[in-house]
Design a protein around this motif. Structure first.
Motif, short mmCIF file in Angstrom:
data_model
loop_
_atom_site.label_atom_id
_atom_site.label_comp_id
_atom_site.label_asym_id
_atom_site.label_seq_id
_atom_site.Cartn_x
_atom_site.Cartn_y
_atom_site.Cartn_z
N ILE A 161 -6.46 -6.33 1.12
CA ILE A 161 -5.90 -4.99 0.88
C ILE A 161 -4.62 -5.10 0.05
N ARG A 162 -3.80 -6.11 0.33
CA ARG A 162 -2.57 -6.30 -0.48
C ARG A 162 -2.92 -6.53 -1.95
N ASN A 163 -3.94 -7.34 -2.17
CA ASN A 163 -4.35 -7.62 -3.55
C ASN A 163 -4.85 -6.36 -4.23
N ALA A 164 -5.58 -5.53 -3.49
CA ALA A 164 -6.09 -4.28 -4.06
C ALA A 164 -4.94 -3.35 -4.42
N ALA A 165 -3.89 -3.34 -3.58
CA ALA A 165 -2.74 -2.47 -3.83
C ALA A 165 -1.91 -2.94 -5.02
N SER A 166 -1.96 -4.24 -5.29
CA SER A 166 -1.13 -4.80 -6.35
C SER A 166 -1.89 -4.95 -7.68
N VAL B 63 0.84 -1.20 0.00
CA VAL B 63 0.00 0.00 0.00
C VAL B 63 0.87 1.25 0.00
N ALA B 64 1.93 1.21 0.81
CA ALA B 64 2.87 2.35 0.84
C ALA B 64 3.47 2.57 -0.54
#
Length: 309
Positions: free
Chosen positions: A289-294, A172-173
């Motif tokens: 959330i990781r999947n959304a960020a990637s 996300v960062a």
């Protein structure tokens, strides 16, 4: 003759009976002493159980030991209270919860969600710890994301090692700062960066401490768009609320906040990060959330998960 011996025996036993009773009482006291703390021989104290669960890399040293030092400041003033501070892994904390165990105070990072139902409202306010109209967790220290470079300037294009250490959402960062790169475990990313395999390292306060310990000079750029590197604290005991809040207040005092540098962490006040996620995000939520960020359009997809600080 035999009758005489038996009669004499009982007569002697009656005379010794008071002494035997006294001996039995003394034996009970020795074998079952009053409750003490840490074997110091003092009368029972008010014992506050504190669990510390580290879910992301710190800077240096131990957050559990830091908690012990902060608690000792209270114990020095109030000798009737004792803080029993223990370290737990995420797995250990979740197992203890399933078995019905609860601490009085919980210090934790994101990924430990089961204890929300037992947490009590706090007299503080922080977006990451707020839910259902109340604040149930408040950070007592924090980390920070950085972009590191061995050469001056961050404008040139180059490969980025995205350092992953623990449950934190480094993806996300990266997304919120317009960065992309290969996700690598923390130590391997650090070594590969120093060896010149990557121009940049997206890391945290742990890397700052690593550079300092090796005497390596690097350029750093704080990434303030997002931070989930918060060590939160929650109170779970209504009966010991006063003693629990005494520890929270001590941790948030200017004196103790000023000592966080000793473990490579940053004080809560003064952080410039814009967004974070819920302190009570569970493992499945973090994966989402990781999947959304990637994925595609990460900025749009992440909006529903992020909280403005």
């Amino acid at each position: 003759m035999k009758f005489y011996k038996i009669k004499a025996f009982w007569s002697g036993l009656k005379k010794a009976l008071p002494f035997l009773m006294i001996f039995a009482v003394l034996l009970t006291i020795v074998c079952y002493p009053h409750e003490t703390t840490e074997g110091n021989g003092e009368e029972a104290k008010r014992v506050v159980r504190v669990w510390n669960v580290d879910t992301f890399e710190g800077g240096k040293g131990s957050r559990t030991n830091f908690l012990k030092r902060a608690a000792a400041k209270i114990e020095k003033k109030d000798r009737d209270v004792f803080y029993l501070i223990s370290s737990y892994t995420i797995e250990g904390a979740n197992r203890a919860f399933a078995e019905g165990q609860r601490p009085d105070v919980l210090s934790f990072g994101i990924g430990v969600s089961a204890y929300l139902e037992s947490s009590l409202p706090l007299p503080y306010s922080f977006a990451g710890g707020e839910t259902d109209g109340g604040c149930y967790a408040y950070p007592w220290c924090r980390g920070e994301y950085y972009l590191f470079s061995l050469t001056d300037g961050f404008e040139k294009e180059g490969t980025v090692a995205v350092s992953a250490g623990g449950m934190n959402l480094v993806e996300v960062a990266a997304a919120l700062n317009g960065l992309s790169g290969e996700r690598i475990d923390s130590l391997s990313a650090y070594v590969a960066f120093l060896n010149g395999q990557y121009r940049y390292l997206l890391g945290t306060q742990r890397d700052k401490c690593r550079f300092a310990s090796r005497g390596v000079e690097v350029y750093e750029k704080p990434l303030n768009e997002f931070c989930d590197l918060y060590q939160y604290i929650s109170v779970l005991s209504a009966g010991k609320r006063e003693d629990c809040l005494a520890l929270v207040d001590m941790l948030l005092s200017d004196a103790v906040q000023g000592e966080l540098e000793s473990i490579g962490m940053l004080p809560v006040k003064g952080g410039e990060s814009i967004r974070t996620v819920s302190a009570f995000s569970d493992v499945d939520s973090l994966s989402t959330i990781r999947n959304a960020a990637s994925g595609e359009e990460p900025l749009k997809n992440l909006d529903k998960f992020l909280k403005n600080i």
